[in-house]
Design an enzyme around this catalytic site. Structure first.
Site, mmCIF file in Angstrom:
data_model
loop_
_atom_site.group_PDB
_atom_site.id
_atom_site.type_symbol
_atom_site.label_atom_id
_atom_site.label_comp_id
_atom_site.label_asym_id
_atom_site.label_seq_id
_atom_site.Cartn_x
_atom_site.Cartn_y
_atom_site.Cartn_z
ATOM 1 N N PRO A 124 0.813 -1.230 0.000
ATOM 2 C CA PRO A 124 0.000 0.000 0.000
ATOM 3 C C PRO A 124 0.840 1.272 0.000
ATOM 4 O O PRO A 124 1.752 1.439 0.819
ATOM 5 C CB PRO A 124 -0.820 -0.131 1.287
ATOM 6 C CG PRO A 124 -0.970 -1.596 1.473
ATOM 7 C CD PRO A 124 0.342 -2.191 1.014
ATOM 8 N N CYS A 125 0.479 2.182 -0.932
ATOM 9 C CA CYS A 125 1.274 3.397 -1.113
ATOM 10 C C CYS A 125 0.691 4.606 -0.386
ATOM 11 O O CYS A 125 1.377 5.614 -0.216
ATOM 12 C CB CYS A 125 1.400 3.717 -2.603
ATOM 13 S SG CYS A 125 -0.177 4.143 -3.397
ATOM 14 N N GLN A 126 -0.582 4.522 0.044
ATOM 15 C CA GLN A 126 -1.242 5.691 0.613
ATOM 16 C C GLN A 126 -0.479 6.313 1.786
ATOM 17 O O GLN A 126 -0.427 7.553 1.907
ATOM 18 C CB GLN A 126 -2.664 5.339 1.039
ATOM 19 C CG GLN A 126 -3.587 4.952 -0.098
ATOM 20 C CD GLN A 126 -3.550 3.458 -0.393
ATOM 21 O OE1 GLN A 126 -2.617 2.759 0.003
ATOM 22 N NE2 GLN A 126 -4.569 2.968 -1.075
ATOM 23 N N PHE A 153 2.584 6.702 2.157
ATOM 24 C CA PHE A 153 3.826 7.342 1.719
ATOM 25 C C PHE A 153 3.606 8.359 0.601
ATOM 26 O O PHE A 153 4.532 9.085 0.233
ATOM 27 C CB PHE A 153 4.808 6.267 1.230
ATOM 28 C CG PHE A 153 4.952 5.115 2.179
ATOM 29 C CD1 PHE A 153 5.648 5.257 3.370
ATOM 30 C CD2 PHE A 153 4.376 3.887 1.898
ATOM 31 C CE1 PHE A 153 5.772 4.196 4.258
ATOM 32 C CE2 PHE A 153 4.500 2.821 2.775
ATOM 33 C CZ PHE A 153 5.197 2.971 3.960
#
Length: 678
Positions: free
Chosen positions: A221-223, A225
């Site tokens: 999951p990128c949210q 960062f």
């Protein structure tokens, strides 16, 4: 210390009559796991499935049940039960006349644990899974493939989304043996395209269900960062899901790991989040490297992403990993747009009210190009929120009544998904708008394929020419493999690129010519790039010099983008051993950067953005302030009403950083370099 157990998990075990009270108390404390949170439970050697099948009434009060909690609740229990709901605290105590407590805590229990009714052989979605984990004759001790060119390598896909990693690795001859994806809509798209349904929540799955495999992939999951989120990093529970990757790696011991995330992960928390990830991977036995690569080198989209590669240290015959050499193809947005008929489709167009609102917005009035796609340049980064408002960019071609959104197929082309890939809104899959979210979250298969080919070469899983998997699967004529073995590793990725492009057009034919010229190393002079890391090595500087002196605007913007990002990383983290900004100033690159101020429009814009970053470094201020030609161009941008918008504002900020704003010349002590640009 590296947490090889992953995120904390566990469950409260109780007889059926206590389950409702348990769930109410856990829900009130926000400890109750989402999704499946109640399963059978069996003691000793029996499995939960056997226990449930043996009882005619699975909900009878005497049936043991496991009520599963969130990682927050499991962590609290591991810390001694801090914050434990009072109602559960009473049930955990042995009551008078009772031989045991009504409820007990079982740490480490997962929804798919054997005691909860699941067993590996019956629940794997892949029919051929039984062969996974059995080393071929002559293979190594890892239980993976033997390295023969004839035998496919095996891989897993964590946080799979709609299967971007699978598209890439299948094109290289790989065989997926495990995939996990929580979102049900993405699962349906995955199943439609590959015939396999991914497992759901990775927290529910024991590593014994995953088994041995050669390569682990994951776009965690990128949210936490992303620049578009709250940037909480590992303080965000979603950021902690990286620990699940470590858990699987530690247990399954893949030969290699390929991970992808947003570029901002490099900068967040002063670089400490990335350092923690790299350290965790190193602690479980992997040599790790990372690179920022922009898919705009191949595709008409600005999409800078962080790629992390880890190779297991104890592999015999392993060679040094080299990042792929990618051709800079100077593609433009116009090449992937559908025909003019979609401009008049009300599903795509802004309504009259939306268009009026756009025209009166301050951003549009200040600089329309911030919202209207530049057809002969690159699209902005496609995000999961596309069509959701402020982050959207619109296509407004001549003859169209109003601007429109990208179509789903155009978004798929921007991301490098083959034309044959099925998305939401087609072939029985509902919710067309969900496709935008899924594509915005996806990895770029073309870039992943190029990286994966280099990984396979380094760990000895392909000793010869990689198969033309993309060409075979998508009806593309295979590309030639030229004399340079390393450059030839990108051939499958370039075939995938052709499969993701409109066919039988002049642009697609030209794209193929460029790919062939790059692979054959001909005199066409197709420039190349390997992305950028934390520092600028001598080979990096030479590569950037070639790009900056190229006649192709795309090559120049690629180099400018890379220089700006490396300098930005230096400014944000200060951890580079050699100062990249100083290398730019002293290595002859600064003059080439300022020379781009006279380039094509998109080159000028990127040059100004890069110089804005560089002008914050003392090592650059002096030489830049002495460049009279650059100062003259910057003043023209600032004062020219046609330039306007962001380029004019950024030019003013550069001059302010240099201390020459509004001054006809730099400070006398500095002197100036004569300008001949007039």
């Amino acid at each position: 210390m590296c947490a090889t157990d992953g995120l904390p998990v566990g469950a409260f075990v109780a007889h059926g009559r206590h389950v409702d009270a348990l769930r109410r108390a856990l829900r009130k404390a926000a400890w109750l796991k989402a999704g499946i949170n109640v399963t059978p439970y069996a003691e000793g050697d029996a499995t939960g499935a056997e226990a449930a099948a043996a009882l005619p009434d699975a909900d009878a009060p005497s049936v043991l049940r496991a009520v599963h909690v969130t990682p927050l609740g499991a962590a609290a229990m591991a810390a001694g039960g801090a914050g434990l709901p009072t109602a559960i605290e009473g049930l955990l105590k042995q009551q008078p006349g009772e031989s045991t407590a009504a409820v007990r805590w079982v740490p480490g229990l997962r929804v798919r644990s054997a005691a909860c009714g699941f067993g590996r052989p019956a629940t794997r979605p892949w029919a051929a899974v039984e062969v996974v984990g059995v080393a071929s004759e002559g293979g190594d001790e890892s239980g993976g493939s033997s390295g023969s060119d004839q035998q496919p390598f095996t891989y897993s896909e964590l946080f799979a989304g709609i299967g971007g990693f699978r598209v890439a690795l299948d094109s290289l001859g790989g065989r997926c043996v495990f995939a996990s994806e929580l979102d049900e809509s993405a699962q349906k798209v995955y199943h439609k395209n590959f015939g396999d349904c991914p497992f759901g929540d990775i927290l529910e799955i024991g590593t014994e269900e995953i088994g041995s495999h050669d390569v682990l992939t994951g776009g965690f999951p990128c949210q936490p960062f992303s620049n578009l989120g709250e940037k909480q990093g590992f303080a965000d529970p979603r950021g902690q899901l990286f620990r699940e990757i470590i858990r699987v790696i530690y247990a399954c011991r893949p030969r290699a790991v390929i991970l992808e995330n947003v570029a901002n992960l490099v900068y967040i928390d002063g670089g400490s989040s990335l350092e923690q990830i790299l350290q965790d991977l190193s602690d479980v036995g992997y040599d790790v490297d990372w690179r920022l690569i922009n898919c705009s080198e191949l595709l008409p989209q600005q999409r800078l992403r962080l790629y992390i590669v880890g190779l297991r240290r104890d592999i015999d015959g392993k060679t040094d990993f080299r990042w792929p050499e990618l051709p800079v193809l100077d593609t433009s947005l116009a090449q992937v747009l559908e025909g003019p008929e979609v401009d008049n489709d009300t599903q795509n167009m802004l309504s009259e009210e939306q268009f009026a609102k756009l025209q009166t917005s301050s951003e549009y009035m200040q600089d329309p190009e911030k919202r209207l796609a530049q057809l002969h340049a690159k699209a902005r980064t496609l995000t999961s929120g596309y069509r959701g408002g402020i982050r959207s960019e619109f296509v407004f071609r001549v003859g169209a009544p109003r601007p429109r959104y990208f179509t789903v197929r155009e978004c798929a082309r921007l991301q490098g998904f083959p034309e044959s890939f099925v998305h939401c809104g087609s072939e029985g899959l509902p919710d067309r708008n969900r496709a935008y979210h899924q594509l915005g979250n996806a990895v770029c298969p073309v870039v992943v394929a190029a990286i994966a080919a280099c990984v396979l070469s380094a760990i000895g899983l392909h000793r010869g020419t990689l198969p033309s998997g993309a060409a075979t699967s998508h009806g593309i004529e295979p590309l030639p493999r030229g004399p340079d073995p390393h450059r030839g590793l990108t051939a499958s990725a370039l075939e995938l690129l052709l499969a993701a492009s409109p066919t039988d057009t002049a642009e697609s034919l030209q794209l193929r010519v460029l790919c062939e010229a790059f692979l054959l190393g001909g005199s066409s002079g197709v420039p190349s790039s390997t992305g950028c890391g934390r520092e600028l090595s001598a080979s990096d500087v030479e590569g950037l010099r070639r790009l900056l002196t190229s006649s192709l605007p795309g090559a120049q913007t690629t180099a400018l983008f890379a220089i700006g990002r490396v300098a930005y990383l230096e400014g944000q983290t200060g951890v580079a051993k050699t100062a990249p900004a100083a290398v730019v100033a002293s290595g002859g690159l600064l003059g080439l950067v300022t020379g781009c101020l006279a380039g094509a429009n998109e080159v000028q814009r990127q040059a100004v953005t890069t110089l804005k970053i560089l002008s914050t470094f003392e090592s650059v201020v002096g030489p830049l302030a002495r460049d009279a030609c650059a100062l003259q161009r910057l003043r023209e941008f600032m004062q020219d009403a046609e330039a306007g918008g962001s380029i004019g504002r950024q030019a003013g900020e550069i001059l302010q950083n240099l201390g020459v704003l509004g001054n006809g010349s730099p400070p006398p002590a500095m002197g100036t370099v004569g300008c001949e640009c007039a």
